[in-house]
Design a protein around this motif. Structure first.
Motif, PDB file in Angstrom:
ATOM      1  N   UNK A  19       0.842  -1.196   0.000  1.00  0.00           N
ATOM      2  CA  UNK A  19       0.000   0.000   0.000  1.00  0.00           C
ATOM      3  C   UNK A  19       0.880   1.248   0.000  1.00  0.00           C
ATOM      4  N   UNK A  20       1.983   1.215   0.753  1.00  0.00           N
ATOM      5  CA  UNK A  20       2.888   2.366   0.815  1.00  0.00           C
ATOM      6  C   UNK A  20       3.486   2.671  -0.556  1.00  0.00           C
ATOM      7  N   UNK A  21       3.873   1.641  -1.306  1.00  0.00           N
ATOM      8  CA  UNK A  21       4.429   1.852  -2.641  1.00  0.00           C
ATOM      9  C   UNK A  21       3.385   2.477  -3.567  1.00  0.00           C
ATOM     10  N   UNK A  22       2.145   2.033  -3.458  1.00  0.00           N
ATOM     11  CA  UNK A  22       1.086   2.589  -4.301  1.00  0.00           C
ATOM     12  C   UNK A  22       0.783   4.037  -3.929  1.00  0.00           C
ATOM     13  N   UNK A  23       0.803   4.338  -2.635  1.00  0.00           N
ATOM     14  CA  UNK A  23       0.575   5.718  -2.191  1.00  0.00           C
ATOM     15  C   UNK A  23       1.694   6.634  -2.679  1.00  0.00           C
ATOM     16  N   UNK A  24       2.935   6.176  -2.553  1.00  0.00           N
ATOM     17  CA  UNK A  24       4.080   6.979  -2.984  1.00  0.00           C
ATOM     18  C   UNK A  24       4.072   7.213  -4.494  1.00  0.00           C
ATOM     19  N   UNK A  25       3.739   6.180  -5.251  1.00  0.00           N
ATOM     20  CA  UNK A  25       3.742   6.296  -6.713  1.00  0.00           C
ATOM     21  C   UNK A  25       2.695   7.297  -7.191  1.00  0.00           C
ATOM     22  N   UNK A  26       1.520   7.257  -6.583  1.00  0.00           N
ATOM     23  CA  UNK A  26       0.423   8.121  -7.040  1.00  0.00           C
ATOM     24  C   UNK A  26       0.385   9.459  -6.322  1.00  0.00           C
ATOM     25  N   UNK A  65     -11.158   1.296 -11.721  1.00  0.00           N
ATOM     26  CA  UNK A  65     -12.104   2.129 -10.983  1.00  0.00           C
ATOM     27  C   UNK A  65     -11.626   3.575 -10.919  1.00  0.00           C
ATOM     28  N   UNK A  66     -10.313   3.782 -10.744  1.00  0.00           N
ATOM     29  CA  UNK A  66      -9.773   5.142 -10.665  1.00  0.00           C
ATOM     30  C   UNK A  66      -9.975   5.893 -11.983  1.00  0.00           C
ATOM     31  N   UNK A  67      -9.968   5.169 -13.091  1.00  0.00           N
ATOM     32  CA  UNK A  67     -10.164   5.807 -14.399  1.00  0.00           C
ATOM     33  C   UNK A  67     -11.633   6.048 -14.723  1.00  0.00           C
ATOM     34  N   UNK A  68     -12.518   5.451 -13.944  1.00  0.00           N
ATOM     35  CA  UNK A  68     -13.945   5.641 -14.205  1.00  0.00           C
ATOM     36  C   UNK A  68     -14.351   7.060 -13.838  1.00  0.00           C
ATOM     37  N   UNK A  69     -15.558   7.424 -14.122  1.00  0.00           N
ATOM     38  CA  UNK A  69     -16.014   8.784 -13.912  1.00  0.00           C
ATOM     39  C   UNK A  69     -16.178   9.204 -12.466  1.00  0.00           C
ATOM     40  N   UNK A  76      -7.537   9.729 -12.446  1.00  0.00           N
ATOM     41  CA  UNK A  76      -6.755   9.492 -13.660  1.00  0.00           C
ATOM     42  C   UNK A  76      -5.236   9.618 -13.459  1.00  0.00           C
ATOM     43  N   UNK A  77      -4.805  10.595 -12.692  1.00  0.00           N
ATOM     44  CA  UNK A  77      -3.366  10.749 -12.446  1.00  0.00           C
ATOM     45  C   UNK A  77      -2.825   9.570 -11.634  1.00  0.00           C
ATOM     46  N   UNK A  78      -3.596   9.126 -10.648  1.00  0.00           N
ATOM     47  CA  UNK A  78      -3.180   7.978  -9.842  1.00  0.00           C
ATOM     48  C   UNK A  78      -3.132   6.719 -10.701  1.00  0.00           C
ATOM     49  N   UNK A  79      -4.131   6.528 -11.554  1.00  0.00           N
ATOM     50  CA  UNK A  79      -4.170   5.351 -12.426  1.00  0.00           C
ATOM     51  C   UNK A  79      -2.963   5.317 -13.355  1.00  0.00           C
TER      52      UNK A  79
END
Length: 100
Positions: A19-26, A65-69, A76-79
């Motif tokens: 989860x930490x890697x995903x938070x840092x990346x996005x 889901x992040x790319x959905x409306x 979108x930036x996180x995705x």
């Protein structure tokens, strides 16, 4: 461990990210990440759990889901950041030390 709970492997899946890697990346907050994760119906830690590992299929569901409306501001930036993370993999500790 209570009934119905299972342990998540830490380093068994080479394509799993914490989860930490995903938070840092996005570059998003844990609250935003958990909102996207819950909307995509991906299991996660009960509270905190920055070491919780997400498989590639989990991350792909979160990206979809992040790319959905629903998440138009931060999604979108996180995705895009998570797609790059899946393509390139996490930087190794040795390459991080070389940059210093």
């Amino acid at each position: 461990m209570r009934r119905g709970q299972s342990r998540r492997p830490n380093d068994t899946d080479p394509e799993a990210f914490s989860k930490q890697q995903l938070l840092d990346a996005a570059d998003i907050s844990p609250k935003t990440f958990d909102a996207i994760r819950k909307a995509s119906r991906v299991r996660g830690p009960g509270h905190g759990g920055l070491n919780w590992m997400f498989s590639r299929s989990d991350i792909e569901a979160i990206i979809k889901k992040a790319e959905s409306g629903t998440f138009t501001e931060r999604g979108p930036a996180a995705a895009e950041a998570w797609r790059l993370l899946l393509q390139n993999g996490a930087p190794s500790e040795s390459s991080e030390n070389e940059l210093e």
